[in-house]
Design a protein around this motif. Structure first.
Motif, PDB file in Angstrom:
ATOM      1  N   VAL A  37       0.800  -1.224   0.000  1.00 30.54           N
ATOM      2  CA  VAL A  37       0.000   0.000   0.000  1.00 30.54           C
ATOM      3  C   VAL A  37       0.833   1.274   0.000  1.00 30.54           C
ATOM      4  CG1 VAL A  37      -1.875  -1.198   1.179  1.00 30.54           C
ATOM      5  CG2 VAL A  37      -0.277   0.189   2.518  1.00 30.54           C
ATOM      6  N   LEU A  38       2.091   1.205   0.369  1.00 31.01           N
ATOM      7  CA  LEU A  38       2.897   2.424   0.450  1.00 31.01           C
ATOM      8  C   LEU A  38       2.917   3.228  -0.848  1.00 31.01           C
ATOM      9  CD1 LEU A  38       5.916   1.429   2.736  1.00 31.01           C
ATOM     10  CD2 LEU A  38       4.198   3.203   3.170  1.00 31.01           C
ATOM     11  N   PRO A  39       3.079   2.596  -2.020  1.00 30.14           N
ATOM     12  CA  PRO A  39       3.050   3.402  -3.256  1.00 30.14           C
ATOM     13  C   PRO A  39       1.741   4.155  -3.439  1.00 30.14           C
ATOM     14  CG  PRO A  39       3.969   1.233  -3.690  1.00 30.14           C
ATOM     15  CD  PRO A  39       3.407   1.190  -2.303  1.00 30.14           C
ATOM     16  N   ALA A  40       0.619   3.564  -3.008  1.00 28.02           N
ATOM     17  CA  ALA A  40      -0.677   4.229  -3.152  1.00 28.02           C
ATOM     18  C   ALA A  40      -0.748   5.508  -2.338  1.00 28.02           C
ATOM     19  CB  ALA A  40      -1.805   3.276  -2.745  1.00 28.02           C
ATOM     20  N   LEU A  41      -0.056   5.545  -1.194  1.00 26.40           N
ATOM     21  CA  LEU A  41      -0.066   6.752  -0.367  1.00 26.40           C
ATOM     22  C   LEU A  41       0.557   7.922  -1.114  1.00 26.40           C
ATOM     23  CD1 LEU A  41       1.035   5.300   3.103  1.00 26.40           C
ATOM     24  CD2 LEU A  41      -1.292   5.571   2.194  1.00 26.40           C
ATOM     25  N   GLY A  42       1.714   7.690  -1.731  1.00 22.90           N
ATOM     26  CA  GLY A  42       2.393   8.763  -2.448  1.00 22.90           C
ATOM     27  C   GLY A  42       1.675   9.216  -3.697  1.00 22.90           C
ATOM     28  N   GLU A  43       0.816   8.361  -4.247  1.00 19.08           N
ATOM     29  CA  GLU A  43       0.098   8.689  -5.481  1.00 19.08           C
ATOM     30  C   GLU A  43      -1.285   9.265  -5.217  1.00 19.08           C
ATOM     31  OE1 GLU A  43       0.004   4.929  -7.396  1.00 19.08           O
ATOM     32  OE2 GLU A  43       2.143   4.916  -7.878  1.00 19.08           O
ATOM     33  N   GLY A  44      -1.647   9.452  -3.955  1.00 17.11           N
ATOM     34  CA  GLY A  44      -2.983   9.965  -3.642  1.00 17.11           C
ATOM     35  C   GLY A  44      -4.078   8.962  -3.949  1.00 17.11           C
ATOM     36  N   ARG A  45      -3.768   7.672  -3.804  1.00 16.96           N
ATOM     37  CA  ARG A  45      -4.723   6.613  -4.131  1.00 16.96           C
ATOM     38  C   ARG A  45      -5.251   5.887  -2.887  1.00 16.96           C
ATOM     39  NH1 ARG A  45      -5.455   4.822  -9.305  1.00 16.96           N
ATOM     40  NH2 ARG A  45      -4.327   5.965 -10.910  1.00 16.96           N
ATOM     41  N   TYR A  46      -5.046   6.467  -1.705  1.00 19.45           N
ATOM     42  CA  TYR A  46      -5.626   5.889  -0.489  1.00 19.45           C
ATOM     43  C   TYR A  46      -6.264   7.038   0.280  1.00 19.45           C
ATOM     44  CZ  TYR A  46      -5.886   1.588   2.297  1.00 19.45           C
ATOM     45  OH  TYR A  46      -6.318   0.435   2.918  1.00 19.45           O
ATOM     46  N   LEU A  47      -7.581   7.011   0.420  1.00 22.16           N
ATOM     47  CA  LEU A  47      -8.325   8.102   1.041  1.00 22.16           C
ATOM     48  C   LEU A  47      -8.897   7.663   2.378  1.00 22.16           C
ATOM     49  CD1 LEU A  47     -10.343   9.492  -2.027  1.00 22.16           C
ATOM     50  CD2 LEU A  47      -8.121  10.241  -1.147  1.00 22.16           C
ATOM     51  N   GLY A  48      -8.989   8.591   3.292  1.00 19.20           N
ATOM     52  CA  GLY A  48      -9.603   8.338   4.584  1.00 19.20           C
ATOM     53  C   GLY A  48     -10.649   9.388   4.901  1.00 19.20           C
ATOM     54  N   ALA A  49     -11.688   8.967   5.608  1.00 17.62           N
ATOM     55  CA  ALA A  49     -12.693   9.896   6.142  1.00 17.62           C
ATOM     56  C   ALA A  49     -12.429  10.038   7.636  1.00 17.62           C
ATOM     57  CB  ALA A  49     -14.101   9.370   5.883  1.00 17.62           C
ATOM     58  N   PHE A  50     -12.240  11.268   8.083  1.00 14.99           N
ATOM     59  CA  PHE A  50     -11.848  11.514   9.468  1.00 14.99           C
ATOM     60  C   PHE A  50     -12.935  12.309  10.197  1.00 14.99           C
ATOM     61  CE2 PHE A  50      -7.901  10.527   7.431  1.00 14.99           C
ATOM     62  CZ  PHE A  50      -7.129   9.923   8.417  1.00 14.99           C
ATOM     63  N   ASP A  51     -13.261  11.843  11.381  1.00 13.75           N
ATOM     64  CA  ASP A  51     -14.126  12.573  12.301  1.00 13.75           C
ATOM     65  C   ASP A  51     -13.194  13.205  13.329  1.00 13.75           C
ATOM     66  OD1 ASP A  51     -16.010  13.570  13.985  1.00 13.75           O
ATOM     67  OD2 ASP A  51     -17.024  11.662  14.368  1.00 13.75           O
ATOM     68  N   GLY A  52     -12.811  14.456  13.074  1.00 14.32           N
ATOM     69  CA  GLY A  52     -11.738  15.060  13.855  1.00 14.32           C
ATOM     70  C   GLY A  52     -10.437  14.365  13.490  1.00 14.32           C
ATOM     71  N   SER A  53      -9.742  13.809  14.476  1.00 15.57           N
ATOM     72  CA  SER A  53      -8.500  13.098  14.189  1.00 15.57           C
ATOM     73  C   SER A  53      -8.711  11.584  14.088  1.00 15.57           C
ATOM     74  CB  SER A  53      -7.479  13.385  15.306  1.00 15.57           C
ATOM     75  OG  SER A  53      -7.983  12.932  16.563  1.00 15.57           O
TER      76      SER A  53
END
Length: 380
Positions: A37-53
C-alpha cells in the motif's frame, strides 16, 4: 467529516479498521500489506474519512490495466472500502465513495471496477454489475489426461519475471480480444511472485500460478497464447492428481480448458460478481476496442449526478470509437446503464431493468458494438 489522503502514520489505524471490517490479516501478512500500500499513499490513491482526528472510513484505488475487446487502458480498482462499526449508517460510506470516484477521474482513469460486499452503496454512486470472476471445480485426474505435445519449455519463475508477465498479458489479451481481465503493475506482480507457497511456471507465451488449498489445488492465474502452451500448463497442474482430487481454477467463461477435457457433463462454477463504472465517457470510448467489422453511430445521453454526464454522438468504425458533444436526447441512460452497456449488457436487459430509455432504433447497433463476455481471473 473530512476526506483527506492517508499517510504512512495512518496505517496502524487502517489495519485496525480492516480488522473490524474484514477480520485480521493472516499472521505475517501485515508487513507485506504495508509494502503493497505504500506506493498508493504517495500517489494519492488511499483516502480516509476523518471525524476530527479519528479515522472513520478508508478506501484504496489500485492501479490496474484492464482490457476491453483486446485494447488495454488504465483502470481504477476500488478496494479496501471499510467503515468503522460505530460509524455505519451515518452516510460515511457514500461520502468516501463519492470522493473515490472524483479522485479516480482526477487521476486520469476513465473506468473503474470493484468487487462489492453489498450492492446499494456502489450502485448509488454509478457502479453497476458487469462481469464475474468464474471459479470452476474440476477433477485433477481430468486435467492430468490432457496430453501436452512435449514441445513447450516451462521454467520456474519469480519476482524478476514480473516484467515478462506484464508483457505476456498484453500480448495474449490483445490477441484474444479479451474483455474485463486485469493486470497488476510490474511492482505489484514482483511482490506477488515472492510468495513461497505458490508454484510459478513460465513459458514463452503463457504462465501459471497455483498452490495447494487444503487437499485440493487452486489455480490463481493461467494464461496461454497457444493451444500447445495451454495443454502444457493444465497438464502440469493435473500432474498432482495422485494426491489432489480436485482443482479449483479461475477461468474465463469460455475457457479453452473446458473444451480440452475428455469428459464434460456438469460443472461446479462459483461466480464472484464485480461492478463497473465509466468515469469519463469520451476517454472510455476512445480507449476501448470494438469489433473491426462494426460501423455504426448513435446519439446517447448519459445522466451522471457526479458530473460526468452529457449528450454525445457515438461513432464506431475500424475497431475504434469516439464521441462528440451534441444537442438532443437519443438514447437515455443512467451512468449505471452506460457502464453496463460498455461492459456488454444487452440493451433489452437495460431497458427492462429501467437503466435505459428513449429512441430504440440504435439498440441493435449498440449491442453489436459493445458485445462482450467480461471476466476477471484476479480478485482484489
Amino acid at each position: 467529516m473530512e476526506i483527506r489522503n492517508l499517510i504512512a502514520e495512518d496505517l496502524d489505524d487502517v489495519l485496525d479498521l480492516r480488522r473490524r471490517s474484514f477480520g485480521p490479516l493472516p499472521p505475517g501478512d501485515n508487513e507485506k500489506w504495508r509494502r503493497a500500500v505504500l506506493p498508493a499513499l504517495g500517489e494519492g490513491r488511499y483516502l480516509g474519512a476523518f471525524d476530527g482526528s479519528r479515522l472513520a472510513a478508508a478506501a484504496r484505488l489500485r492501479r490496474f490495466t484492464q482490457w476491453w475487446h483486446g485494447r488495454p487502458q488504465p483502470m481504477a480498482g476500488v478496494a479496501g472500502v471499510t467503515v468503522n462499526p460505530e460509524d455505519r449508517g451515518r452516510g460515511v460510506g457514500s461520502l468516501i465513495m463519492r470522493a473515490v470516484v472524483e479522485r479516480a477521474a482526477a487521476l486520469g482513469d476513465a473506468v473503474s471496477a470493484l468487487y462489492p460486499a453489498t450492492t446499494p452503496i456502489y450502485r448509488s454512486v454509478g457502479f453497476e454489475h458487469a462481469g464475474g470472476q468464474y471459479k470452476v471445480r474440476l477433477p485433477a485426474e481430468a486435467l492430468r489426461q490432457i496430453r501436452p505435445s512435449g514441445q513447450v519449455k516451462l521454467r520456474r519463475m519469480g519476482p524478476d519475471d514480473a516484467g515478462e508477465v506484464v508483457s505476456l498479458l498484453h500480448r495474449v489479451h490483445s490477441a484474444t480480444r479479451a474483455s474485463g481481465p486485469i493486470s497488476w503493475d510490474e511492482a505489484t506482480w514482483s511482490l506477488w511472485l515472492e510468495n513461497k507457497d505458490d508454484f510459478l511456471y513460465l513459458a514463452e507465451d503463457g504462465f501459471v500460478v497455483y498452490r495447494w488449498r487444503g487437499d485440493d489445488m487452486q489455480v490463481e492465474n493461467l494464461v496461454a497464447g497457444s493451444a500447445e502452451t495451454a495443454r502444457a500448463l493444465w497438464s502440469l497442474v493435473g500432474s498432482a492428481s495422485s494426491v489432489a482430487r480436485k482443482v479449483v481454477a479461475a477461468v474465463a467463461p469460455d475457457d479453452p480448458v473446458l473444451w480440452m477435457l475428455r469428459e464434460r457433463s456438469s460443472e461446479e462454477v462459483r461466480q464472484s460478481r464485480w461492478m463497473f463504472r465509466v468515469l469519463d465517457v469520451a476517454a472510455a470510448v476512445e480507449r476501448r476496442g470494438f469489433p473491426a467489422y462494426v460501423s455504426c453511430e448513435a446519439v446517447l445521453t448519459v445522466d451522471d449526478p457526479l458530473g460526468g454526464g452529457g449528450s454525445w454522438r457515438l461513432e464506431v468504425a475500424g475497431g475504434s470509437g469516439a464521441v462528440t458533444p451534441v444537442e438532443g436526447a437519443g438514447v437515455t441512460l443512467s451512468v449505471n446503464g452506460f457502464s453496463a452497456l460498455y461492459a456488454g449488457v444487452p440493451t433489452a436487459t437495460l431497458r427492462l431493468s429501467g437503466l435505459m430509455s428513449g429512441d430504440d432504433r440504435y439498440d441493435e447497433a449498440l449491442d453489436t458494438a459493445f458485445a462482450a463476455k467480461p471476466y476477471m481471473l484476479d480478485y482484489f
